[in-house]
Enzyme design. Sequence first.
Site, PDB file in Angstrom:
ATOM      1  N   TYR A   1      -1.642 -29.497   5.294  1.00 26.98           N
ATOM      2  CA  TYR A   1      -0.515 -29.825   6.186  1.00 26.98           C
ATOM      3  C   TYR A   1       0.307 -30.989   5.614  1.00 26.98           C
ATOM      4  O   TYR A   1       1.528 -30.920   5.546  1.00 26.98           O
ATOM      5  CB  TYR A   1      -1.100 -30.177   7.560  1.00 26.98           C
ATOM      6  CG  TYR A   1      -0.118 -30.623   8.612  1.00 26.98           C
ATOM      7  CD1 TYR A   1       0.430 -29.702   9.503  1.00 26.98           C
ATOM      8  CD2 TYR A   1       0.227 -31.960   8.760  1.00 26.98           C
ATOM      9  CE1 TYR A   1       1.322 -30.102  10.504  1.00 26.98           C
ATOM     10  CE2 TYR A   1       1.111 -32.377   9.746  1.00 26.98           C
ATOM     11  CZ  TYR A   1       1.657 -31.443  10.614  1.00 26.98           C
ATOM     12  OH  TYR A   1       2.538 -31.858  11.592  1.00 26.98           O
TER      13      TYR A   1
ATOM     14  N   HIS B   1      -8.342 -18.223  14.203  1.00 25.09           N
ATOM     15  CA  HIS B   1      -9.054 -19.505  14.118  1.00 25.09           C
ATOM     16  C   HIS B   1     -10.541 -19.257  13.833  1.00 25.09           C
ATOM     17  O   HIS B   1     -11.340 -20.188  13.864  1.00 25.09           O
ATOM     18  CB  HIS B   1      -8.953 -20.261  15.445  1.00 25.09           C
ATOM     19  CG  HIS B   1      -7.612 -20.871  15.724  1.00 25.09           C
ATOM     20  ND1 HIS B   1      -6.880 -21.543  14.779  1.00 25.09           N
ATOM     21  CD2 HIS B   1      -6.891 -20.943  16.877  1.00 25.09           C
ATOM     22  CE1 HIS B   1      -5.758 -21.993  15.336  1.00 25.09           C
ATOM     23  NE2 HIS B   1      -5.738 -21.640  16.596  1.00 25.09           N
TER      24      HIS B   1
HETATM   25  P1  A3P Z   1       0.582 -33.124  16.759  1.00 21.43           P
HETATM   26  O1  A3P Z   1      -0.232 -32.885  17.990  1.00 21.43           O
HETATM   27  O2  A3P Z   1      -0.009 -34.170  15.859  1.00 21.43           O
HETATM   28  O3  A3P Z   1       2.009 -33.408  17.062  1.00 21.43           O
HETATM   29  P2  A3P Z   1      -1.381 -25.989  15.665  1.00 21.43           P
HETATM   30  O4  A3P Z   1      -0.117 -25.281  15.482  1.00 21.43           O
HETATM   31  O5  A3P Z   1      -2.436 -25.616  14.665  1.00 21.43           O
HETATM   32  O6  A3P Z   1      -1.845 -25.954  17.078  1.00 21.43           O
HETATM   33  O7  A3P Z   1      -1.082 -27.522  15.322  1.00 21.43           O
HETATM   34  C1  A3P Z   1      -0.250 -28.279  16.175  1.00 21.43           C
HETATM   35  C2  A3P Z   1       0.223 -29.511  15.437  1.00 21.43           C
HETATM   36  O8  A3P Z   1       1.255 -29.145  14.505  1.00 21.43           O
HETATM   37  C3  A3P Z   1       0.851 -30.497  16.417  1.00 21.43           C
HETATM   38  O9  A3P Z   1       0.570 -31.781  15.880  1.00 21.43           O
HETATM   39  C4  A3P Z   1       2.316 -30.118  16.320  1.00 21.43           C
HETATM   40  O10 A3P Z   1       3.203 -31.111  16.753  1.00 21.43           O
HETATM   41  C5  A3P Z   1       2.452 -29.842  14.826  1.00 21.43           C
HETATM   42  N1  A3P Z   1       3.599 -28.966  14.523  1.00 21.43           N
HETATM   43  C6  A3P Z   1       4.095 -27.946  15.261  1.00 21.43           C
HETATM   44  N2  A3P Z   1       5.158 -27.403  14.673  1.00 21.43           N
HETATM   45  C7  A3P Z   1       5.378 -28.092  13.527  1.00 21.43           C
HETATM   46  C8  A3P Z   1       6.351 -27.994  12.498  1.00 21.43           C
HETATM   47  N3  A3P Z   1       7.314 -27.103  12.548  1.00 21.43           N
HETATM   48  N4  A3P Z   1       6.257 -28.858  11.467  1.00 21.43           N
HETATM   49  C9  A3P Z   1       5.273 -29.770  11.420  1.00 21.43           C
HETATM   50  N5  A3P Z   1       4.334 -29.925  12.370  1.00 21.43           N
HETATM   51  C10 A3P Z   1       4.364 -29.085  13.415  1.00 21.43           C
END
Ligand code: A3P
Length: 299
Positions: free
Chosen positions: A198, A110
Site C-alpha cells: 500500500y 480476504h
Molecule cells: P484508513 O482507515 O487508514 O483511512 P480496505 O479497502 O482494505 O478496507 O482498506 C481501507 C483503507 O484504505 C482505509 O484506510 C481507507 O481510507 C483507505 N483507502 C480507501 N480508498 C483509498 C484510495 N483510493 N487511496 C488510498 N487509500 C484508500
Amino acid sequence: LPQHTCSWLKGKSTLFKYQDFWSYEEIIKEVVLAQQSLKAHPTDVFLCSYPKSGTTWLKALVFAIITREKFDESNSPLLTTMPHNCIPFLEVELEQTIASQGNSSFVATHLPYNSLPKSILASNCKMVYIYRNVKDVIVSYYHMAREAVKLPMEDAPFEEAFDEFYHGFSVYGPHWDHILGYWKASMERREIIFFLKYEDLKKEPSINVKKLAEFIGYPFTIEEEKAGVIESIIKLCSFENLSNLEVNKNGYANEMIENRLFFRKAKDEDWKNYFTDEMIEKIDNLIYEKLGAIGLVLK
Ligand code: A3P
C-alpha cells in the site's frame, strides 16, 4: 467451531474459527460453499488482501485498468458505483462470482491462502496481494469494526482493540498468518502471486500501477503512456476523488457497513495518534518474530 466474543466491541460481535482464521458465521458459511462449488478458470485473477490494507483502492485501480478502452475519468462507472460493487468478493457475492466464471473475471477475497478454494490453486490463477503497515491496519480496523456496530470511540477503548488484534482475534486474523500464507506461496509461485505494498503504491503510483497492469495482463502501450492514461487512472482512483463522490459518501456496501467507512483518512502513519510506546514495542516484536525471517517490513 471455536468462538470468540470481542469484549472491546461490548459483545456485539462474535467471531468463529474456521480452518486457521477467525470470521463471522455468515461468511464462514459462504466460504464452505465457495470451497465446495467454485470452479475457477485459469484466466480468473484474484485480488487478495487482509481487510483494511487497501482492497477498495486495488479494486478501483484494477477496474479502471481493465475498462480503460471503454471509459475514462469523465464516464467511468467508478464515478457512480462503489468500487466494491465493480468487483465482487468471493466469499460475500458467491453467486455473482460463480455466474461470471468462464469469462476471465476479477474477484476479490480476504481468505487466507490455505483456505482458498482448491480450484483457484489447481487452475494456477494469478493473484495480487496488497498489504500494508500493520499499525495502520490496526487503526483502520479499529474504526471499521467499531462503526459497524455503532460504538463511539469513548465506548470502545483503542487499547482493548489493540490487545485483541494482537492476540489474533480479528476478522480473517491473525493478520500476520494471512501475510505469511501468501508470502510462502509466492516463493514457490512467484510468477502468479504479485505482492503490492500500500505504501509503495502511494509513494510511487505510476511505477506500481504500470507493474500491476502488466501483471494482470493489461499492459499500457507506449501511446497510452504518452497520452497520460496511467496518470488519469491514478487520479480517478485517488482517495481525494473517490472519497468525495456522492456514491461513496452515502449508501451501504452491505447491511452493516456504510460506503463512507471504506474511505476514512488514507493517511500514512495515522497510527502515531493511537499507539503508546508499549504498544509499538509489543507489535514490532511480534511482527519481527512472525515475519522477520521473510524480511517483510511492516513498520
Ligand atoms: P484508513 O482507515 O487508514 O483511512 P480496505 O479497502 O482494505 O478496507 O482498506 C481501507 C483503507 O484504505 C482505509 O484506510 C481507507 O481510507 C483507505 N483507502 C480507501 N480508498 C483509498 C484510495 N483510493 N487511496 C488510498 N487509500 C484508500
